[in-house]
Design an enzyme around this catalytic site. Structure first.
Site, PDB file in Angstrom:
ATOM      1  N   TYR A  63      12.583   7.506  -3.120  1.00 32.46           N
ATOM      2  CA  TYR A  63      12.306   6.320  -2.297  1.00 32.46           C
ATOM      3  C   TYR A  63      11.221   6.620  -1.267  1.00 32.46           C
ATOM      4  O   TYR A  63      10.316   5.818  -1.027  1.00 32.46           O
ATOM      5  CB  TYR A  63      13.570   5.863  -1.551  1.00 32.46           C
ATOM      6  CG  TYR A  63      14.338   4.768  -2.251  1.00 32.46           C
ATOM      7  CD1 TYR A  63      13.849   3.470  -2.300  1.00 32.46           C
ATOM      8  CD2 TYR A  63      15.553   5.034  -2.864  1.00 32.46           C
ATOM      9  CE1 TYR A  63      14.558   2.468  -2.943  1.00 32.46           C
ATOM     10  CE2 TYR A  63      16.266   4.035  -3.516  1.00 32.46           C
ATOM     11  CZ  TYR A  63      15.757   2.756  -3.552  1.00 32.46           C
ATOM     12  OH  TYR A  63      16.456   1.779  -4.201  1.00 32.46           O
TER      13      TYR A  63
ATOM     14  N   ARG B  15      29.999  -1.824  -4.564  1.00 33.11           N
ATOM     15  CA  ARG B  15      29.754  -3.237  -4.824  1.00 33.11           C
ATOM     16  C   ARG B  15      28.330  -3.612  -4.465  1.00 33.11           C
ATOM     17  O   ARG B  15      27.965  -4.755  -4.463  1.00 33.11           O
ATOM     18  CB  ARG B  15      30.767  -4.090  -4.061  1.00 33.11           C
ATOM     19  CG  ARG B  15      30.739  -3.861  -2.585  1.00 33.11           C
ATOM     20  CD  ARG B  15      31.992  -4.421  -1.931  1.00 33.11           C
ATOM     21  NE  ARG B  15      32.079  -3.970  -0.564  1.00 33.11           N
ATOM     22  CZ  ARG B  15      31.779  -4.716   0.489  1.00 33.11           C
ATOM     23  NH1 ARG B  15      31.388  -5.944   0.340  1.00 33.11           N
ATOM     24  NH2 ARG B  15      31.884  -4.221   1.686  1.00 33.11           N
TER      25      ARG B  15
ATOM     26  N   ARG C 126      26.201 -12.768   6.309  1.00 33.40           N
ATOM     27  CA  ARG C 126      24.782 -12.429   6.067  1.00 33.40           C
ATOM     28  C   ARG C 126      23.849 -13.479   6.682  1.00 33.40           C
ATOM     29  O   ARG C 126      22.810 -13.138   7.253  1.00 33.40           O
ATOM     30  CB  ARG C 126      24.564 -12.323   4.552  1.00 33.40           C
ATOM     31  CG  ARG C 126      23.154 -12.027   4.102  1.00 33.40           C
ATOM     32  CD  ARG C 126      22.794 -10.594   4.369  1.00 33.40           C
ATOM     33  NE  ARG C 126      21.397 -10.307   4.056  1.00 33.40           N
ATOM     34  CZ  ARG C 126      20.399 -10.543   4.878  1.00 33.40           C
ATOM     35  NH1 ARG C 126      20.611 -11.093   6.050  1.00 33.40           N
ATOM     36  NH2 ARG C 126      19.160 -10.234   4.529  1.00 33.40           N
TER      37      ARG C 126
ATOM     38  N   ASP D 129      24.128   1.907   3.948  1.00 35.49           N
ATOM     39  CA  ASP D 129      23.183   2.009   2.842  1.00 35.49           C
ATOM     40  C   ASP D 129      22.702   3.451   2.722  1.00 35.49           C
ATOM     41  O   ASP D 129      22.639   4.162   3.732  1.00 35.49           O
ATOM     42  CB  ASP D 129      21.983   1.077   3.038  1.00 35.49           C
ATOM     43  CG  ASP D 129      21.230   0.880   1.724  1.00 35.49           C
ATOM     44  OD1 ASP D 129      21.610  -0.007   0.949  1.00 35.49           O
ATOM     45  OD2 ASP D 129      20.288   1.659   1.454  1.00 35.49           O
TER      46      ASP D 129
ATOM     47  N   ARG E 251      26.961  -9.230  -2.045  1.00 38.68           N
ATOM     48  CA  ARG E 251      26.112 -10.424  -2.134  1.00 38.68           C
ATOM     49  C   ARG E 251      26.704 -11.523  -3.002  1.00 38.68           C
ATOM     50  O   ARG E 251      26.370 -12.673  -2.865  1.00 38.68           O
ATOM     51  CB  ARG E 251      24.750 -10.029  -2.710  1.00 38.68           C
ATOM     52  CG  ARG E 251      23.847  -9.469  -1.672  1.00 38.68           C
ATOM     53  CD  ARG E 251      22.511  -9.194  -2.254  1.00 38.68           C
ATOM     54  NE  ARG E 251      22.603  -8.143  -3.259  1.00 38.68           N
ATOM     55  CZ  ARG E 251      21.567  -7.577  -3.823  1.00 38.68           C
ATOM     56  NH1 ARG E 251      20.353  -7.982  -3.509  1.00 38.68           N
ATOM     57  NH2 ARG E 251      21.700  -6.631  -4.703  1.00 38.68           N
TER      58      ARG E 251
HETATM   59  O1  CP3 Z   1      27.967  -2.498  -1.585  1.00 34.67           O
HETATM   60  C1  CP3 Z   1      28.376  -2.399  -0.449  1.00 34.67           C
HETATM   61  O2  CP3 Z   1      28.470  -3.326   0.349  1.00 34.67           O
HETATM   62  C2  CP3 Z   1      28.778  -1.021  -0.007  1.00 34.67           C
HETATM   63  C3  CP3 Z   1      27.729  -0.439   0.801  1.00 34.67           C
HETATM   64  C4  CP3 Z   1      26.450  -0.096   0.039  1.00 34.67           C
HETATM   65  C5  CP3 Z   1      25.202  -0.761   0.207  1.00 34.67           C
HETATM   66  N1  CP3 Z   1      24.263  -0.026  -0.466  1.00 34.67           N
HETATM   67  C6  CP3 Z   1      24.952  -1.979   1.007  1.00 34.67           C
HETATM   68  C7  CP3 Z   1      23.806  -2.848   0.644  1.00 34.67           C
HETATM   69  C8  CP3 Z   1      26.252   0.988  -0.816  1.00 34.67           C
HETATM   70  C9  CP3 Z   1      27.284   1.962  -1.370  1.00 34.67           C
HETATM   71  C10 CP3 Z   1      24.862   1.030  -1.114  1.00 34.67           C
HETATM   72  C11 CP3 Z   1      24.265   2.101  -1.911  1.00 34.67           C
HETATM   73  C12 CP3 Z   1      22.872   2.002  -2.305  1.00 34.67           C
HETATM   74  N2  CP3 Z   1      21.821   1.405  -1.662  1.00 34.67           N
HETATM   75  C13 CP3 Z   1      22.355   2.628  -3.467  1.00 34.67           C
HETATM   76  C14 CP3 Z   1      23.154   3.499  -4.412  1.00 34.67           C
HETATM   77  C15 CP3 Z   1      23.923   2.706  -5.403  1.00 34.67           C
HETATM   78  C16 CP3 Z   1      23.037   2.159  -6.504  1.00 34.67           C
HETATM   79  O3  CP3 Z   1      22.901   0.948  -6.564  1.00 34.67           O
HETATM   80  O4  CP3 Z   1      22.531   2.965  -7.272  1.00 34.67           O
HETATM   81  C17 CP3 Z   1      20.982   2.326  -3.529  1.00 34.67           C
HETATM   82  C18 CP3 Z   1      20.026   2.731  -4.617  1.00 34.67           C
HETATM   83  C19 CP3 Z   1      20.660   1.568  -2.373  1.00 34.67           C
HETATM   84  C20 CP3 Z   1      19.328   1.045  -1.935  1.00 34.67           C
HETATM   85  C21 CP3 Z   1      19.387  -0.430  -1.873  1.00 34.67           C
HETATM   86  N3  CP3 Z   1      19.874  -1.131  -0.796  1.00 34.67           N
HETATM   87  C22 CP3 Z   1      19.033  -1.381  -2.870  1.00 34.67           C
HETATM   88  C23 CP3 Z   1      18.437  -1.040  -4.220  1.00 34.67           C
HETATM   89  C24 CP3 Z   1      19.320  -2.663  -2.366  1.00 34.67           C
HETATM   90  C25 CP3 Z   1      19.187  -4.003  -3.062  1.00 34.67           C
HETATM   91  C26 CP3 Z   1      17.932  -4.689  -2.651  1.00 34.67           C
HETATM   92  C27 CP3 Z   1      17.811  -6.029  -3.339  1.00 34.67           C
HETATM   93  O5  CP3 Z   1      17.566  -6.989  -2.614  1.00 34.67           O
HETATM   94  O6  CP3 Z   1      17.962  -6.103  -4.553  1.00 34.67           O
HETATM   95  C28 CP3 Z   1      19.858  -2.485  -1.077  1.00 34.67           C
HETATM   96  C29 CP3 Z   1      20.311  -3.557  -0.183  1.00 34.67           C
HETATM   97  C30 CP3 Z   1      21.750  -3.572   0.106  1.00 34.67           C
HETATM   98  N4  CP3 Z   1      22.533  -2.465   0.341  1.00 34.67           N
HETATM   99  C31 CP3 Z   1      22.536  -4.716   0.248  1.00 34.67           C
HETATM  100  C32 CP3 Z   1      23.811  -4.272   0.633  1.00 34.67           C
HETATM  101  C33 CP3 Z   1      24.996  -5.111   0.992  1.00 34.67           C
HETATM  102  C34 CP3 Z   1      22.050  -6.143   0.015  1.00 34.67           C
HETATM  103  C35 CP3 Z   1      21.786  -6.819   1.276  1.00 34.67           C
HETATM  104  C36 CP3 Z   1      21.604  -8.302   1.094  1.00 34.67           C
HETATM  105  O7  CP3 Z   1      20.695  -8.719   0.367  1.00 34.67           O
HETATM  106  O8  CP3 Z   1      22.379  -9.028   1.725  1.00 34.67           O
END
Ligand code: CP3
Length: 324
Positions: free
Chosen positions: A130, A2, A15, A52, A6
């Protein structure tokens, strides 16, 4: 998958009380609570740990920050053989203990419920990209400059990541994760030849070790990886995750019948009117055709601003379809 609850008000409420997601992840009771939110409010059949893929990077000496509006940033990206050599060895059992504690808490909460918990890590290519780019990238120029121009440094970087990821995932299984997923989110930047040369040996080592030593199913997922499916399957995984770019039955035909498949609704379909959304859900399920070994999922992470009621509707549609 997911990628940030967010879109969920319950997540947003927690958050708002914290400065950064790293701080939330570091507190096992908070991470456990967030992990359980979609199980409780959406009725999904499995939980994915709130963590993450980038967590192993700070212990290596990389300065990771989630910058609002920009996503993850690494302030000291790796660009040279010396930078690779300077990366610190990680003792994942000591450095990431909060992750296993969160897993134990979630398992306690899920005790007696038929909801497995999925642990995960980033695949070595995606993490290396990354680390080298320092953040999201369109063309992966710095990554490929190192890969093609400094192949020994590339190999050294992959060789540093590989054992860390093996230990990290095995420790998650030991703590109680009931499936392990390897996310290769950026692997679609590669052609099959480069995947085979520069990436597959390391992903294979991770996946084969997990399949031999962790007594849980292993899911291998790539994005934009339609042309890499054969190579990814050869690297390993009991389950191959399909993104939404290929019809599920065609992807499964490319992979063969001896693997399970996870996927692959377009996450953007969740913004469509309900009848269209329902068509797309039915299309995925019809293509799976009731064969054993299909795990219904989105074809990539859920998007911010996704209407929660549509997610709930999809869960209900899948459950209803399976009852028939
Ligand atoms: O979704 C969930 O809550 C499950 C846990 C989870 C997170 N990240 C939490 C998270 C999982 C499985 C991930 C995997 C992840 N993280 C991937 C692989 C999956 C994919 O999308 O291809 C990647 C590439 C990441 C690196 C990452 N972390 C990105 C690209 C981002 C988004 C940044 C943005 O602001 O657009 C994150 C942040 C992140 N990871 C959040 C969460 C809950 C968002 C935090 C927030 O803004 O509150």
């Amino acid at each position: 998958m997911r990628q940030a609850g967010r879109y969920m008000p319950e997540y947003q409420a927690i958050r708002r009380q914290h400065k950064s997601i790293l701080e939330m992840i570091a507190r096992p009771e908070v991470a456990a609570e967030i992990t359980l939110q979609p199980v409780d409010t959406l009725g999904v059949d499995a939980a994915i740990l709130f963590a993450d893929i980038l967590l192993p990077l700070p212990p290596m000496g990389l300065k990771l920050e989630f910058v609002p509006g920009r996503g993850p940033v690494i302030h000291n990206p790796v660009r040279s053989p010396d930078d690779v050599a300077a990366l610190r060895p990680v003792d994942v059992r000591a450095d990431l203990g909060h992750v296993y504690e969160a897993i134990r808490l979630v398992r306690t909460e899920l005790d007696g419920r038929d909801v497995p918990l999925i642990g995960f890590a980033g695949a070595p290519f995606t993490l290396a990209a990354y680390i080298i780019e320092g953040g999201p990238s369109r063309n992966f120029v710095e990554t490929k400059k190192l890969m093609y121009g400094q192949p020994a440094a590339w190999r050294a970087l992959m060789q540093k990541l590989t054992p860390v990821l093996i230990d990290y995932l095995l420790a998650q299984a030991d703590a109680g994760a009931q499936a392990l997923q390897l996310f290769d989110s950026w692997v679609g930047a590669l052609n099959p030849q480069d995947y085979r040369r520069f990436v597959q040996p390391y992903s294979r080592q991770i996946l084969q070790t997990l399949m031999a030593r962790a007594d849980v199913p292993v899911i291998h997922f790539g994005v934009g990886a339609t042309t890499l499916l054969g190579e990814m399957k050869a690297a390993g995984g009991h389950v191959i995750g399909l993104d939404w770019r290929i019809p599920l039955d065609e992807g499964w035909a490319l992979l063969g019948d001896d693997v399970a498949v996870q996927g692959n609704l377009d996450p953007t379909a969740l913004f469509a009117p309900l009848p269209e959304l329902e068509n797309q859900v039915r299309d995925v399920l019809t293509r799976a055709a009731g064969r054993p070994g299909h795990i219904f999922n989105l074809g990539h992470g859920i998007l911010q601003h996704t209407p929660v009621e549509n997610v709930r509707a999809v869960v209900a549609m899948v459950h209803e379809f399976n009852r028939k």
